[in-house]
Design a protein around this motif. Structure first.
Motif, PDB file in Angstrom:
ATOM      1  N   VAL A   1     -43.357  32.217 -77.818  1.00 34.14           N
ATOM      2  CA  VAL A   1     -43.233  30.936 -78.166  1.00 34.14           C
ATOM      3  C   VAL A   1     -41.677  30.727 -78.302  1.00 34.14           C
ATOM      4  O   VAL A   1     -40.717  30.040 -78.223  1.00 34.14           O
ATOM      5  CB  VAL A   1     -43.237  32.302 -80.202  1.00 34.14           C
ATOM      6  N   VAL A   2     -40.526  32.355 -78.317  1.00 35.60           N
ATOM      7  CA  VAL A   2     -39.461  31.855 -77.498  1.00 35.60           C
ATOM      8  C   VAL A   2     -39.119  30.828 -76.620  1.00 35.60           C
ATOM      9  O   VAL A   2     -38.323  30.311 -76.912  1.00 35.60           O
ATOM     10  CB  VAL A   2     -38.349  33.915 -77.695  1.00 35.60           C
ATOM     11  N   MET A   3     -39.736  30.874 -75.670  1.00 41.28           N
ATOM     12  CA  MET A   3     -39.577  30.365 -75.030  1.00 41.28           C
ATOM     13  C   MET A   3     -39.451  28.743 -74.850  1.00 41.28           C
ATOM     14  O   MET A   3     -38.983  27.628 -74.724  1.00 41.28           O
ATOM     15  CB  MET A   3     -39.963  30.194 -72.907  1.00 41.28           C
ATOM     16  N   GLY A   4     -40.882  28.573 -75.705  1.00 45.90           N
ATOM     17  CA  GLY A   4     -40.832  26.881 -76.010  1.00 45.90           C
ATOM     18  C   GLY A   4     -40.495  26.629 -77.314  1.00 45.90           C
ATOM     19  O   GLY A   4     -40.236  25.625 -76.865  1.00 45.90           O
ATOM     20  N   LEU A   5     -39.854  27.372 -78.203  1.00 42.01           N
ATOM     21  CA  LEU A   5     -38.997  26.775 -79.123  1.00 42.01           C
ATOM     22  C   LEU A   5     -37.582  26.015 -77.915  1.00 42.01           C
ATOM     23  O   LEU A   5     -36.841  25.515 -78.629  1.00 42.01           O
ATOM     24  CB  LEU A   5     -38.361  27.815 -79.777  1.00 42.01           C
ATOM     25  N   ALA A   6     -36.979  27.335 -76.890  1.00 47.18           N
ATOM     26  CA  ALA A   6     -35.818  26.963 -76.021  1.00 47.18           C
ATOM     27  C   ALA A   6     -36.198  26.041 -75.964  1.00 47.18           C
ATOM     28  O   ALA A   6     -35.141  24.904 -75.248  1.00 47.18           O
ATOM     29  CB  ALA A   6     -34.985  27.521 -76.290  1.00 47.18           C
ATOM     30  N   LEU A   7     -37.276  25.582 -74.994  1.00 47.41           N
ATOM     31  CA  LEU A   7     -37.132  24.164 -74.153  1.00 47.41           C
ATOM     32  C   LEU A   7     -37.477  23.406 -75.256  1.00 47.41           C
ATOM     33  O   LEU A   7     -36.591  22.444 -74.133  1.00 47.41           O
ATOM     34  CB  LEU A   7     -38.627  24.599 -73.638  1.00 47.41           C
ATOM     35  N   GLU A   8     -37.503  22.847 -76.815  1.00 45.23           N
ATOM     36  CA  GLU A   8     -37.133  22.043 -77.355  1.00 45.23           C
ATOM     37  C   GLU A   8     -36.419  21.060 -77.274  1.00 45.23           C
ATOM     38  O   GLU A   8     -35.788  19.544 -78.036  1.00 45.23           O
ATOM     39  CB  GLU A   8     -37.888  22.345 -78.137  1.00 45.23           C
ATOM     40  N   ARG A   9     -35.649  21.510 -77.015  1.00 38.34           N
ATOM     41  CA  ARG A   9     -33.700  21.669 -77.038  1.00 38.34           C
ATOM     42  C   ARG A   9     -33.267  21.662 -76.271  1.00 38.34           C
ATOM     43  O   ARG A   9     -31.849  21.147 -75.470  1.00 38.34           O
ATOM     44  CB  ARG A   9     -32.987  23.390 -78.003  1.00 38.34           C
TER      45      ARG A   9
END
Length: 282
Positions: free
Chosen positions: A215-223
């Motif tokens: 979740v941390v990495m996935g949300l970071a990649l959104e940006r």
């Protein structure tokens, strides 16, 4: 002759892929079949490579050959669905398409800081709980620490090219970033098959950790638009090195892995709280 035949074969796959996109089938959207093949190959390749490592002199603390399973799975998907793979991997290495998003650079830094925070929370809680702040000096490891750092980065990138750079973008075509991240995290955790030979609570804590980190990495990649492999590989490496130096979660004890899972969950909740409201919808 073989090369020409191979090129013709790949071309037919590319034509078939384009036709399915035009007809709007589920497979054509680059999700169902490519994702399924990726997961299947990643599991099988990891098992074969893990068995092969026993016949090599490579220490597991330096690198685990199983980490190259997802990279091999990416290669298979790229062979069968070249267009889908190219689109999913856009921005994995170098700059991706589209304008840079505001604050993207800060997100990359925040991701690496989060890895350090996870290790700090885990090790700190473990020290308070046991009264023993466990630390393994780099010089006491069986291999040079510089070699371990480089090898860990290579291994982490071999995993992340599959999990976050291919599978995550594929699933994002069908669902929102939060749901995609949870599915990738569960698959990533299940891919660590030996974990399920441990007691159920140990396996559950491990899955909590992989889902939360996903979740941390996935949300970071959104940006971010580019360098996704280096960002996620760096995060993965820092976590692995921190566990190597400060924790003993692989010994099978429940407390270290449980504290690690809770630390990952807390940081994931922080990222969800700070993320835009659109992450909760498709």
């Amino acid at each position: 002759m073989r090369r020409a035949a191979s090129s013709s074969w790949i071309y037919r796959f590319d034509e078939m892929e384009e036709h399915m996109v035009q007809t709007g089938s589920r497979t054509a959207r680059g999700v169902v079949a490519p994702a399924g093949v990726f997961v299947a190959v990643a599991f099988v390749a990891a098992g074969v490579l893990g068995a092969a490592q026993a016949g090599t002199p490579i220490p597991a603390e330096v690198i685990q050959l199983t980490q190259f399973g997802p990279a091999l799975a990416v290669a298979v998907v790229a062979l069968l669905w070249p267009r889908t793979a190219r689109e999913a991997l856009t921005g994995a290495v170098g700059r991706g398409g589209g304008p840079a998003l505001p604050g993207a650079g800060g997100v990359g830094v925040a991701l690496q800081v989060t890895a350090l925070l996870i290790v700090g929370l885990s090790a700190g809680a473990y020290g308070l709980l046991t009264g023993d702040a466990r630390f393994t000096a780099p010089g006491t490891l069986g291999s040079p620490f510089a070699l371990i750092v480089v090898a860990q980065l290579i291994g982490a990138c071999a995993e992340e090219i599959g999990w976050r750079c291919l599978l995550q973008p594929l699933l994002r075509r069908r669902t929102g970033p939060l749901a995609a991240s949870v599915v990738v995290g569960l698959t990533w955790g299940a891919w660590h098959v030996p974990v399920f030979g441990r007691p159920p609570l140990y396996a559950a804590a491990f899955l909590l950790a992989t889902v939360s980190m996903s979740v941390v990495m996935g949300l970071a990649l959104e940006r971010v638009r580019g360098h996704r492999l280096l960002l996620t590989g760096g995060f993965h490496t820092l976590v692995n090195l921190g566990l190597l130096l400060f924790m003993d979660e692989e010994a099978g004890a429940l407390a270290p892995i449980a504290l690690f899972g809770v630390a990952c969950l807390l940081t994931a909740l922080l990222w969800v709280w700070r993320a835009p409201a659109r992450i909760h919808v498709r």
